[in-house]
Design a protein around this motif. Structure first.
Motif, PDB file in Angstrom:
ATOM      1  N   GLY A 257       0.834  -1.190   0.000  1.00 53.33           N
ATOM      2  CA  GLY A 257       0.000   0.000   0.000  1.00 53.33           C
ATOM      3  C   GLY A 257       0.870   1.242   0.000  1.00 53.33           C
ATOM      4  O   GLY A 257       1.876   1.296  -0.719  1.00 53.33           O
ATOM      5  N   SER A 258       0.517   2.205   0.770  1.00 51.82           N
ATOM      6  CA  SER A 258       1.267   3.452   0.817  1.00 51.82           C
ATOM      7  C   SER A 258       2.648   3.232   1.425  1.00 51.82           C
ATOM      8  O   SER A 258       2.823   2.411   2.318  1.00 51.82           O
ATOM      9  CB  SER A 258       0.510   4.480   1.664  1.00 51.82           C
ATOM     10  N   ALA A 259       3.623   3.968   0.903  1.00 51.78           N
ATOM     11  CA  ALA A 259       4.976   3.860   1.444  1.00 51.78           C
ATOM     12  C   ALA A 259       5.058   4.486   2.825  1.00 51.78           C
ATOM     13  O   ALA A 259       5.835   4.060   3.674  1.00 51.78           O
ATOM     14  CB  ALA A 259       5.975   4.525   0.493  1.00 51.78           C
ATOM     15  N   THR A 260       4.270   5.519   3.061  1.00 56.98           N
ATOM     16  CA  THR A 260       4.263   6.176   4.372  1.00 56.98           C
ATOM     17  C   THR A 260       2.823   6.312   4.841  1.00 56.98           C
ATOM     18  O   THR A 260       1.915   6.557   4.053  1.00 56.98           O
ATOM     19  CB  THR A 260       4.896   7.567   4.295  1.00 56.98           C
ATOM     20  N   VAL A 261       2.623   6.120   6.126  1.00 57.36           N
ATOM     21  CA  VAL A 261       1.295   6.269   6.710  1.00 57.36           C
ATOM     22  C   VAL A 261       1.447   7.060   8.002  1.00 57.36           C
ATOM     23  O   VAL A 261       2.531   7.127   8.589  1.00 57.36           O
ATOM     24  CB  VAL A 261       0.643   4.908   7.002  1.00 57.36           C
ATOM     25  N   PRO A 262       0.367   7.670   8.490  1.00 59.81           N
ATOM     26  CA  PRO A 262       0.449   8.382   9.776  1.00 59.81           C
ATOM     27  C   PRO A 262       0.877   7.421  10.881  1.00 59.81           C
ATOM     28  O   PRO A 262       0.601   6.227  10.828  1.00 59.81           O
ATOM     29  CB  PRO A 262      -0.989   8.869   9.987  1.00 59.81           C
ATOM     30  N   ALA A 263       1.585   7.962  11.890  1.00 55.00           N
ATOM     31  CA  ALA A 263       2.041   7.128  13.006  1.00 55.00           C
ATOM     32  C   ALA A 263       0.836   6.473  13.681  1.00 55.00           C
ATOM     33  O   ALA A 263      -0.046   7.162  14.196  1.00 55.00           O
ATOM     34  CB  ALA A 263       2.814   7.985  13.999  1.00 55.00           C
ATOM     35  N   THR A 264       0.808   5.147  13.605  1.00 56.28           N
ATOM     36  CA  THR A 264      -0.293   4.390  14.209  1.00 56.28           C
ATOM     37  C   THR A 264       0.182   2.974  14.445  1.00 56.28           C
ATOM     38  O   THR A 264       1.187   2.533  13.891  1.00 56.28           O
ATOM     39  CB  THR A 264      -1.532   4.405  13.282  1.00 56.28           C
ATOM     40  N   ALA A 265      -0.532   2.223  15.262  1.00 58.10           N
ATOM     41  CA  ALA A 265      -0.098   0.866  15.607  1.00 58.10           C
ATOM     42  C   ALA A 265      -0.221  -0.055  14.406  1.00 58.10           C
ATOM     43  O   ALA A 265      -1.207   0.006  13.660  1.00 58.10           O
ATOM     44  CB  ALA A 265      -0.941   0.337  16.760  1.00 58.10           C
ATOM     45  N   PRO A 266       0.783  -0.959  14.197  1.00 59.53           N
ATOM     46  CA  PRO A 266       0.664  -1.957  13.124  1.00 59.53           C
ATOM     47  C   PRO A 266      -0.616  -2.775  13.291  1.00 59.53           C
ATOM     48  O   PRO A 266      -0.974  -3.165  14.401  1.00 59.53           O
ATOM     49  CB  PRO A 266       1.912  -2.829  13.310  1.00 59.53           C
ATOM     50  N   GLY A 267      -1.285  -2.998  12.170  1.00 59.93           N
ATOM     51  CA  GLY A 267      -2.545  -3.734  12.205  1.00 59.93           C
ATOM     52  C   GLY A 267      -3.751  -2.809  12.163  1.00 59.93           C
ATOM     53  O   GLY A 267      -4.874  -3.278  11.942  1.00 59.93           O
ATOM     54  N   THR A 268      -3.549  -1.515  12.338  1.00 56.73           N
ATOM     55  CA  THR A 268      -4.653  -0.566  12.288  1.00 56.73           C
ATOM     56  C   THR A 268      -5.248  -0.517  10.874  1.00 56.73           C
ATOM     57  O   THR A 268      -4.516  -0.416   9.889  1.00 56.73           O
ATOM     58  CB  THR A 268      -4.176   0.851  12.692  1.00 56.73           C
ATOM     59  N   VAL A 269      -6.552  -0.601  10.787  1.00 52.12           N
ATOM     60  CA  VAL A 269      -7.228  -0.562   9.486  1.00 52.12           C
ATOM     61  C   VAL A 269      -7.216   0.878   8.962  1.00 52.12           C
ATOM     62  O   VAL A 269      -7.687   1.801   9.636  1.00 52.12           O
ATOM     63  CB  VAL A 269      -8.669  -1.079   9.612  1.00 52.12           C
ATOM     64  N   LEU A 270      -6.655   1.042   7.753  1.00 51.32           N
ATOM     65  CA  LEU A 270      -6.578   2.368   7.148  1.00 51.32           C
ATOM     66  C   LEU A 270      -7.698   2.598   6.146  1.00 51.32           C
ATOM     67  O   LEU A 270      -8.180   3.717   5.987  1.00 51.32           O
ATOM     68  CB  LEU A 270      -5.227   2.540   6.450  1.00 51.32           C
ATOM     69  N   ALA A 306     -13.370  -8.201   6.225  1.00 48.79           N
ATOM     70  CA  ALA A 306     -13.639  -6.970   6.986  1.00 48.79           C
ATOM     71  C   ALA A 306     -15.114  -6.868   7.359  1.00 48.79           C
ATOM     72  O   ALA A 306     -15.463  -6.500   8.491  1.00 48.79           O
ATOM     73  CB  ALA A 306     -13.211  -5.757   6.167  1.00 48.79           C
ATOM     74  N   ASN A 307     -15.976  -7.230   6.404  1.00 47.82           N
ATOM     75  CA  ASN A 307     -17.411  -7.178   6.700  1.00 47.82           C
ATOM     76  C   ASN A 307     -17.779  -8.146   7.805  1.00 47.82           C
ATOM     77  O   ASN A 307     -18.576  -7.828   8.705  1.00 47.82           O
ATOM     78  CB  ASN A 307     -18.215  -7.489   5.436  1.00 47.82           C
ATOM     79  N   GLY A 308     -17.206  -9.380   7.733  1.00 50.18           N
ATOM     80  CA  GLY A 308     -17.518 -10.381   8.743  1.00 50.18           C
ATOM     81  C   GLY A 308     -17.060  -9.973  10.126  1.00 50.18           C
ATOM     82  O   GLY A 308     -17.708 -10.290  11.132  1.00 50.18           O
ATOM     83  N   LYS A 309     -15.927  -9.287  10.187  1.00 47.87           N
ATOM     84  CA  LYS A 309     -15.375  -8.828  11.472  1.00 47.87           C
ATOM     85  C   LYS A 309     -15.923  -7.464  11.881  1.00 47.87           C
ATOM     86  O   LYS A 309     -15.600  -6.961  12.963  1.00 47.87           O
ATOM     87  CB  LYS A 309     -13.848  -8.731  11.365  1.00 47.87           C
ATOM     88  N   ARG A 310     -16.749  -6.888  10.990  1.00 47.08           N
ATOM     89  CA  ARG A 310     -17.312  -5.557  11.211  1.00 47.08           C
ATOM     90  C   ARG A 310     -16.203  -4.527  11.474  1.00 47.08           C
ATOM     91  O   ARG A 310     -16.302  -3.678  12.356  1.00 47.08           O
ATOM     92  CB  ARG A 310     -18.303  -5.581  12.378  1.00 47.08           C
ATOM     93  N   LEU A 311     -15.140  -4.659  10.692  1.00 49.34           N
ATOM     94  CA  LEU A 311     -14.026  -3.724  10.819  1.00 49.34           C
ATOM     95  C   LEU A 311     -14.356  -2.422  10.113  1.00 49.34           C
ATOM     96  O   LEU A 311     -15.068  -2.403   9.111  1.00 49.34           O
ATOM     97  CB  LEU A 311     -12.760  -4.329  10.194  1.00 49.34           C
ATOM     98  N   LYS A 312     -13.807  -1.353  10.616  1.00 50.60           N
ATOM     99  CA  LYS A 312     -13.918  -0.048   9.970  1.00 50.60           C
ATOM    100  C   LYS A 312     -12.593   0.693  10.177  1.00 50.60           C
ATOM    101  O   LYS A 312     -11.796   0.315  11.057  1.00 50.60           O
ATOM    102  CB  LYS A 312     -15.082   0.746  10.553  1.00 50.60           C
ATOM    103  N   PRO A 313     -12.306   1.677   9.330  1.00 50.92           N
ATOM    104  CA  PRO A 313     -11.047   2.426   9.494  1.00 50.92           C
ATOM    105  C   PRO A 313     -10.878   2.924  10.930  1.00 50.92           C
ATOM    106  O   PRO A 313     -11.812   3.449  11.538  1.00 50.92           O
ATOM    107  CB  PRO A 313     -11.202   3.586   8.506  1.00 50.92           C
ATOM    108  N   GLY A 314      -9.685   2.699  11.467  1.00 50.10           N
ATOM    109  CA  GLY A 314      -9.385   3.067  12.849  1.00 50.10           C
ATOM    110  C   GLY A 314      -9.376   1.867  13.778  1.00 50.10           C
ATOM    111  O   GLY A 314      -8.730   1.917  14.839  1.00 50.10           O
ATOM    112  N   ASP A 315     -10.120   0.791  13.418  1.00 47.22           N
ATOM    113  CA  ASP A 315     -10.042  -0.450  14.204  1.00 47.22           C
ATOM    114  C   ASP A 315      -8.668  -1.093  13.986  1.00 47.22           C
ATOM    115  O   ASP A 315      -7.919  -0.716  13.088  1.00 47.22           O
ATOM    116  CB  ASP A 315     -11.130  -1.427  13.781  1.00 47.22           C
ATOM    117  N   ARG A 316      -8.377  -2.087  14.793  1.00 49.31           N
ATOM    118  CA  ARG A 316      -7.061  -2.721  14.675  1.00 49.31           C
ATOM    119  C   ARG A 316      -7.167  -4.241  14.683  1.00 49.31           C
ATOM    120  O   ARG A 316      -7.853  -4.811  15.550  1.00 49.31           O
ATOM    121  CB  ARG A 316      -6.138  -2.295  15.823  1.00 49.31           C
TER     122      ARG A 316
END
Length: 334
Positions: A257-270, A306-316
Motif C-alpha cells: 500500500g502506501s509507502a508512508t502512513v500516519p504514526a499508528t499501531a501496526p494492524g490498524t485498518v486504514l 472486513a465485513n464479517g469482522k465488522r471492521l472499519k477504518p481506525g479499528d485494529r
C-alpha cells in the motif's frame, strides 16, 4: 531409450505425462512413500503416484532411493537413463552409475541460481525478473552437475508460487522432451556450472511463512506470493488480548500500500475497498490484504473478511509483532 522416472510433487507430473505422450513411457515410476495428510491424517499418495497409476505405469515407493535393494531393482531393469524431477532425495554414486547414460534432472530454476529444495519460492522471494527450467546431469552434489539445456521465462507481476510452478512444470515437460530428442540424436552436452554464481534455495519451514509487520510492504507482499497457495504466509493474531498467540490469518494475496502512513499501531485498518480488500498499517508503510483465509474458515476476499469482522477504518487487527515472545504458547501446544 529405456527410462526410469523419479518424481514426487505436482511439479513432476507434467514431465511424466509428456514422456508417455511422446511414446517414451518409463519402465518404472519411483516416488516417495504415501504420507498422512489432512485433518484425518489419512494415508495419501504423491501426485506422481496418482498420475502414474492413472497412466497404467508400474510404481514403487522405496523409503530410500539409494537403499541396496532399491538399486538392485533398478539395475535389473537395465535402463539407459534415469529422469528425475523434484524427487526429494540426493542419489548415491551407486545409483547414478546404474544406467548407461546416467541421470538427467529437471530442476525448476536457471542453475546455478537457486540450487536446492524450493527454487520456485526462492525466485519470487529474491525479486527475480525471470526464472526457468534446467536439465542437468546429476552428480552426488546438490544440483551441482553439468547443464544440458536451459529454458527461461519471465515472472509475471503479482504471480504466486502456485501459478508460476504450474507454468514451470509445463516448461519443464517441454525442456525434457527437447533434451531427450537431442540425446537420442547423439548430442551429449555437458556445460559445467559456475560455482561462484550459485545460490541456495533452502527447504521451507513453517516459521519461514510467518509475517512480521516490522518488515517492508514489498517484502511482505513477496512472502505472500512465494508461499501461496501452500503453505500460506500468515499473521499471528492475539486472540486473548494478553499477547498470547491465537489464531493464524493466512494471506493468499496481498499488495503493497502506501509507502508512508500516519504514526499508528501496526494492524490498524486504514481503508476498506471492495476490489482491493483491507489496507492495514505496518511499522513502515501499509499492506492491502486482498485475499485471506481465517483459521477454520474458507478463503475469502479481504473485503468479505472486513465485513464479517465488522471492521472499519481506525479499528485494529490484533497482530502480534515479530517473533514469538519467550515462553509464548501457540494454540494447541502442550
Amino acid at each position: 531409450m529405456r527410462l526410469v522416472y523419479y518424481g514426487t510433487p505436482a511439479l513432476a507430473v507434467p514431465p511424466l505425462r509428456r514422456l508417455v505422450e511422446d511414446g517414451r513411457a518409463p519402465l518404472l515410476v519411483v516416488t516417495r512413500p504415501d504420507r498422512p495428510k489432512g485433518r484425518g491424517l489419512a494415508s495419501s499418495a504423491s501426485p506422481v503416484k496418482e498420475a502414474a497409476l492413472q497412466l497404467g505405469l508400474p510404481v514403487e515407493t522405496p523409503s530410500r532411493a539409494g537403499a541396496p535393494e532399491a538399486i538392485e531393482r533398478i539395475r535389473a531393469l537395465q535402463p539407459d537413463l534415469l529422469i528425475v524431477a523434484a524427487y526429494g532425495q540426493i542419489f548415491p554414486a551407486a545409483l547414478l552409475a546404474t544406467p548407461r547414460l546416467g541421470a538427467l534432472n529437471v530442476h525448476y530454476s536457471l542453475l546455478p541460481r537457486h540450487r536446492g529444495a524450493a527454487p520456485v519460492q526462492a525466485a519470487i522471494l529474491a525479486g527475480d525478473a525471470e526464472t526457468g527450467v534446467t536439465t542437468m546431469w546429476m552428480t552426488e552434489g546438490l544440483d551441482e552437475g553439468p547443464v544440458f539445456l536451459k529454458r527461461s521465462t519471465a515472472i509475471e507481476p503479482g504471480e504466486d508460487a502456485g501459478a508460476l510452478g504450474a507454468r514451470l512444470a509445463a516448461l519443464g515437460a517441454a525442456c525434457l522432451a527437447e533434451s531427450l530428442e537431442r540425446i537420442e540424436a547423439g548430442e551429449i552436452r555437458r556445460e559445467e556450472q559456475d560455482p561462484a554464481r550459485a545460490t541456495m534455495a533452502k527447504k521451507i519451514r513453517p516459521a519461514d511463512a510467518r509475517l512480521d509487520p516490522g518488515a517492508s510492504p514489498e517484502t511482505l507482499a513477496r512472502l505472500v506470493r512465494a508461499f501461496a497457495p501452500e503453505p500460506g504466509a500468515y499473521f499471528v493474531l492475539d486472540a486473548a488480548g494478553a499477547s498470547t498467540e491465537g489464531d493464524r490469518l493466512l494471506l493468499l494475496a496481498a499488495e503493497p500500500g502506501s509507502a508512508t502512513v500516519p504514526a499508528t499501531a501496526p494492524g490498524t485498518v486504514l481503508a476498506i475497498d471492495r476490489a482491493r480488500g483491507v489496507e492495514i498499517a505496518l511499522s513502515r508503510g501499509s499492506l492491502w490484504l486482498q485475499r485471506v483465509k481465517p483459521a477454520g474458515r474458507r478463503a475469502m476476499s479481504g473485503a468479505e473478511y472486513a465485513n464479517g469482522k465488522r471492521l472499519k477504518p481506525g479499528d485494529r487487527l490484533p497482530i502480534i509483532l515479530g517473533a514469538p515472545a519467550p515462553g509464548a504458547r501457540s494454540k494447541g501446544s502442550s
